[in-house]
Structures are given as C-alpha cells and as structure tokens.
Enzyme design. Structure first.
Site, PDB file in Angstrom:
ATOM      1  N   LYS A  54      38.673 -55.647  19.802  1.00 58.12           N
ATOM      2  CA  LYS A  54      39.436 -54.573  18.867  1.00 58.12           C
ATOM      3  C   LYS A  54      39.444 -54.648  17.544  1.00 58.12           C
ATOM      4  CE  LYS A  54      40.688 -51.812  22.547  1.00 58.12           C
ATOM      5  NZ  LYS A  54      40.576 -50.366  22.566  1.00 58.12           N
ATOM      6  N   SER A 308      35.145 -59.426  26.926  1.00 57.94           N
ATOM      7  CA  SER A 308      35.875 -58.486  25.876  1.00 57.94           C
ATOM      8  C   SER A 308      37.320 -59.038  25.459  1.00 57.94           C
ATOM      9  CB  SER A 308      36.076 -56.985  26.494  1.00 57.94           C
ATOM     10  OG  SER A 308      36.968 -57.003  27.320  1.00 57.94           O
TER      11      SER A 308
END
Length: 506
Positions: A54, A308
């Site tokens: 992110k 992720s």
C-alpha cells in the site's frame, strides 16, 4: 493499445514510489513447487516498510497531489494497510495525516499508523462506515481525501509491482495471482502485464464472503455487497472502486474465491517457505493459486502469487492454526458414536489405525452410548478422509463428518461435555512424549479395568501431549487405581478436587 491502457501505462512508468518503497523480492517457493508440480514464485510485498504494497500507491497519489496543489494535510479511510502507507507518505512529505479506521482493525495496524505520526480515529465496524466518516472529516478540516484504491495515481503506484515482475522474471510466466479488495493492485498489475506480457493470465483472488469484484464482473457492473466477512480484513470491501472496475473488467482474466480454511492453510504455506507470517489478505493469492491448480489440473507451469501484507495480530494465530489442517484437507473432524462400556474407547482408537490423533473430546452421557469428537490427521488428504469414514462405518460406528461444519469447528469442539452423574468418578491429568502412536499406547496402558467417563486431548504441536481423563472407580478399587497410576510410566496428577471440575463437570 486502448486509450485507457495507454493512459495507465504512462502513469505507471512515471509513478513515484521508491522514496518509501523497495523493489520487493521474487522469492522461489520450492516446497509449494514440489507439492503443486509447478514452479511457484512469491512476490514479497510483505517485505515493504509498512509490511504491505500500500505504500506504493499512497505515496504516488500524495506526491502527485502536492505537485498540483500544495496542502497541509490529507485524510484517509482504511482497514489498516493503506492507513500505514498514507501515514508514512505524509511523514516523508512533511504534511499531516488523519486516518479513519474501522473499530475492527487489528491493533497492530492502529499502533503502526500512530507510530508514523498520523492521527488515527476508530469509527464504525467496516470500511464503508469509516469511509463516510473520513469524507466528512475531510470537508470539515479542508484536507483532500486519499482513497485507498479508487484513484488512477493510486492504481499506477500499485502497478509498479507489475513492472518489477517483468524485470525480475523475463522468462515465461503462465499465471499471476493477485489479491483483490477494492481492486487497485489487481487493476495496476493487470493493465501493465497485459501491455508488456499479454500471454500471461491474471487471476484475482477474493474471500468467498467478500466477493465484490467477482460479483461485479459477473454482473458486468459494480455491485454493493450487503455485508462482508472480516477474517481477511485487508480486503473486506463491499464495493470495488469505479476506476479499478473499469480496468479489471478489461484486463483481469478471472476471479477465484477461497474460504477461511484455505487462507489459513496458505498462511502456513508461506510461513514454511519464508518464515514470515502473512495476514489473511496477504495469503489470498497463494490460496487462490492452490485452488486453481487443483481445479484446472495444471502442471509444469510458472505461477506467481503476490503476498501482499503481513500485518496480523498475534492473537489471531490461534484461530488460524485451528483452521489450517482442515484447509489443507489434512485433518478430518468426526463425530462418532461408540458403545458405553469399558474398553470401547480403546477399540475405537484401534479402529483408527496408526493415524495421528489431533484431538479427542468425550464425556459420559448415559449407560448405552457415547459420542466422541475426534480430529484425525490425514497425510493423504480428502481421499483418505473418505476412506476413513467408510472404514469406521463398515466397523459399525455411526459417523458424522464435520470437517466443513463451521459451527463445529468454531464452537462445538470447545463445548463438548458437562456435568454427569458418574458414581465414584476420579479425574487425572497426564502428560506423555508427543510422537506418532503415543495416544494409542497411552490408552492401551490404561487397560480395560475402569470405564473412561471423560477424555480430552488436543495436539498443540508441543513436545508433550496433555490428556485429561475421568474414570469410574468402584468403591474399594481406589488403592488398586493409585498403584496402577504410579506404575503407568506417564507423568500424572489427580484433579478430582479441582474447583473448575467440581463447578462445571461433576
């Protein structure tokens, strides 16, 4: 090349991400490769400074914003990972950050946001509620809103993962698996890979109970889910982004759905390969890859999964560990009815053969039959479970397979038992070295002299197995039992006077 793709390729190639991000490793996964008969590689976005991808999109979005319109602060809404990315980007760029997070956000993510100097506000039970509050705060304070996924510059920042993949692996790659929440990462990676490597199949992966992209693509329009599951909090989004959907409907090949058990098993797979504990959303791609291989029967291909994120609360590992073996089809949870008489428990264990027992729960109910909740290890997977159930049925045992019963797995396994009117019951706690066959040897040593009225065992992976045993001891047999316990060879302690036993089980 379409105009949409051309615009995004330009944005991705000019994205500013490496002020706060690294080029994450493409990590070989030899254990998964051997097990799945494919070459498996992991794109390690969990290695970023904020332990997720992110930071790429957040920094690029805020950097581009400041080039056009200098501001003193920004506001964002996030389940945690985007929040850390915004907080880090704001600190590096010297502006204030206000982050609204759902109250369900793991504490490790909240503390990380505050550690970067941002103001963290907990509001609502899901992302959409937090989003509404963040938008209101932005209006109130005059701060622009930094969307976690639905912005072209955010998508472009995430798309740099695709750029790195092509540079790191110039050899053929067949399928890339990408976790999907709001869709920013999937959009960025798919639009770039379909430009440079159009032969590569891009597969998004979502939880069954948070299938917003899957359902939107099926309906050919964005849908709003009435509710989403929170196990994979990083992708608990009721509606995908408009920009993300526009890209994914053209460049994402398909979306696969996976269960909580499959995500839990994937967390273990990644740990075995990397010694890193990913969060459930971070393991989505591996879970989807395993399902893809199983369903499509592919072999000899090169498969890449994006891991992720690794922002998981430590106390959640208890729940994950309980679900792992079932998620791998390597544990069967069975409810079996056995006769209530001395020796029947031992006979049942012998019927299980040499399989490792992971859990036994039993409490005397009446003089006729008894119900056992048993966890049994299955090295052979689901085929072995079917054979085990059939084998027990053939021996006359009524069997209920609860391997996929969520209520049993989450609750009932911990609630089996209760007070029983057992004359002269005595309770003992034992420990014995944990090795294959140890439980069966323990029961064999117990012999058939006394009727077992309570039994609890759970394999926690420790060096010693721990068992709680209740026995009905006829009057006059007390000395004989004490002598037997002393000679048993296992470390034992009597718990007949234990307060908890007296309160709940006697």
């Amino acid at each position: 090349m379409s105009q949409l793709q051309a615009e995004y390729i330009k944005r991705i190639l000019s994205a500013r991400v490496y002020d706060v991000s690294i080029e994450s490793r493409l990590h070989a996964a030899p254990l998964l490769s051997r097990r799945l008969s494919n070459t498996v590689l992991l794109k390690r976005e969990d290695e970023q400074q904020v332990f997720s991808f992110k930071c790429r999109g957040a920094f690029n979005r805020i950097y581009k914003l400041l080039q056009e319109n200098p501001v003193s602060g920004v506001v964002a809404a996030s389940a945690g990972n985007h929040a850390q990315g915004v907080a880090l980007a704001a600190r590096e760029l010297g502006i204030q950050a206000v982050i609204v997070m759902p109250q369900t956000t793991p504490g490790i993510k909240v503390e990380a946001v505050r550690a970067f100097g941002a103001e963290a506000i907990l509001h609502g039970d899901d992302f959409d509620t937090a989003l509404a509050h963040a938008l209101a705060l932005g209006e109130e304070r005059g701060f622009p809103f930094i969307h976690p996924f639905d912005d072209p510059d955010t998508i472009a920042g995430q798309g740099t993962v695709g750029v790195e993949l092509c540079r790191q692996h110039p050899e053929p790659m067949d399928v890339v698996f990408v976790p999907v929440g709001g869709g920013g990462l999937a959009a960025g990676i798919s639009v770039y890979l379909k430009y440079l490597r159009p032969e590569v199949r891009i597969v998004g992966v979502e939880p069954i109970d948070a299938a917003s992209m899957h359902d939107s693509l099926k309906a050919d329009q964005r849908v709003v889910l009435p509710q989403v599951g929170l196990f994979a909090d990083g992708v608990a989004v009721k509606q995908v982004g408009a920009h993300c959907f526009e890209v994914c409907r053209q460049y994402l090949d398909e979306v696969i759905l996976v269960s909580v058990d499959e995500m839990s098993a994937a967390i273990k797979d990644i740990f075995n390969e990397t010694r890193t504990l990913t969060e459930p959303a971070g393991a989505l791609a591996v879970a989807g890859m395993k399902r893809y291989v199983k369903e499509r029967k592919v072999s000899g291909q090169t498969l890449i999964a994006v891991t992720s994120g690794a922002n998981i609360n430590f106390d959640r590992l208890r729940h994950v560990a309980e679900r792992v073996e079932v998620g791998e089809s390597r544990e069967a949870l069975l409810a079996v009815t056995i006769p209530e008489r001395p020796g029947s428990f031992l006979a049942f264990c012998q019927a299980l053969g040499k399989r490792a027992i992971t859990e036994f729960n039993y409490r005397y109910a009446d003089s006729g039959t008894a119900h056992v909740f048993a966890g049994v290890e299955l090295p052979g997977g689901s085929d072995e479970r079917d054979a085990l159930v059939q084998g027990l049925t053939d021996k006359g045992y009524p069997v209920l397979d609860m391997s996929h019963n969520d209520t049993a797995k989450l609750h009932l396994r911990h609630m089996i038992g209760g007070p029983a009117r057992v004359p002269s019951e005595r309770l003992y706690r034992f420990a014995f070295p944990e090795r294959p066959g140890a439980l069966l040897r323990f029961l064999s040593a117990m012999g058939q002299s006394w009727n077992i009225t309570l039994f609890h065992y759970r394999n926690h992976g420790a060096a010693y197995g721990r068992v709680l045993v209740g026995m009905s001891v006829p009057e006059g047999d007390e000395a004989k039992l004490d002598e037997f316990i002393a000679k048993l060879g296992f470390t034992g302690h009597e718990e007949t006077d234990n307060e908890a036993y007296s309160l709940f089980l006697r």
